[in-house]
Design an enzyme around this catalytic site. Sequence first.
Site: not given
Ligand code: PLP
Length: 386
Positions: A52, A105, A175, A200
């Site tokens: 963990r 997001y 991000d 992704k």
């Molecule tokens: N950041 C972006 C730009 C995303 O498109 C996503 C998910 O689609 C996330 C974060 C969140 O990622 P996760 O689905 O792996 O939790």
Amino acid sequence: MGKGTKAVRGGVRHVDEKVGPVVEPIYQSSLFMYRDPEVKEVPHTIPLKYSREDNPTVYAVETKMAELEGGAAALGFSSGMAAITTVLIALGKPGSRIVMPLDVYGSTLVFMEMFSKYGINITITDPGTESVIKALDKGADFVFVESVSNPLLRVYDIPSIVRAAKDVGAVVIVDNTLATPIGMTPLEHGTDIVIHSATKYLSGHNDAVAGFMVGGDVNLVNTVWDWRRVLGTIMEPQTAFLVDRGLKTLHVRMKAHEENARAVAEFLSEHPKVKRVYYPCLPNHETYEVARKLLRNCGGIVSFEVKGSMEDAMRVYRSVKLIIPSVSFGGVESIITHPGTTTHRHWTPDMKARAGIRDNLLRLSVGLEDVEDVIEDLDRALRSVP
Ligand code: PLP
């Protein structure tokens, strides 16, 4: 070392000289022998004790990610959202002011709303670099943007945001999921923290849910590590193996995604049933000049508005045969999404209007099939529009 070499060979390996595996093994062990209870609790030090906190397979992929993003250290998480929430919980304090644009997001926005109950002040600006910089002028402790936003693929001017943030002493979190370290490395522009949904492009095969944070300063990363081990948001070793395997072809896949996406964007731009195409490297995109300046790879996502109503867009969505109607993006399979009824379905009409999300908008994550087949499928689906 170049990005390709780092992707294939980078990261710390735990080499077993006797057996000599070429690939980092999956250390599917929740605990490790721990003979010296006097050892201090320092991230990543051997002997490890509990998965963990740290795990060798996870550490191997973390160190590779740090190298790819040009950071001091990285942490692997159970999802992109685990990375985002753990970082903000670790670093935020009651009274912290966070600035972010509306086109981040959806679940990031939802978390911000939840997080505000702990006395965190959130300012959600209109999309675009200028709105973010204007909000920063009023002071902030954190600014959070996506280097390339989704689904309209606005490229944020990270160096300008960093300058404005530094003027007011704000920590910059980017991000970088859509751009990937192949397209942009925000730390080189002065960003403090980079976040990824590794679900992704990084894993790239639609078979893993994972996330990362990468930091320019090891102390900042260690602070987040302390929270990760208590919150239990670390990546699983099996997932780390899949992400590491995906990363080995990231540079090659991104080149191919870009090539296919460009061809699709050009095809759609000429199509009589398409009203508008969004691709960061098409000259008609609103942030084209920023993309030219900052993006080394334009990515594999193309969004487009169908000429007509939402019903017409849904006709296209339902008519594709090769392309898969679903959510998410960044894998080898081409995926089509209708943001209005999936990612943005809970948004008010006013929020959608501010973000520029129309009902006839579709997002296409262009995969690695032969692009002629993807285009033929799209053409057939578009012919279903009256
Ligand atoms: N950041 C972006 C730009 C995303 O498109 C996503 C998910 O689609 C996330 C974060 C969140 O990622 P996760 O689905 O792996 O939790």
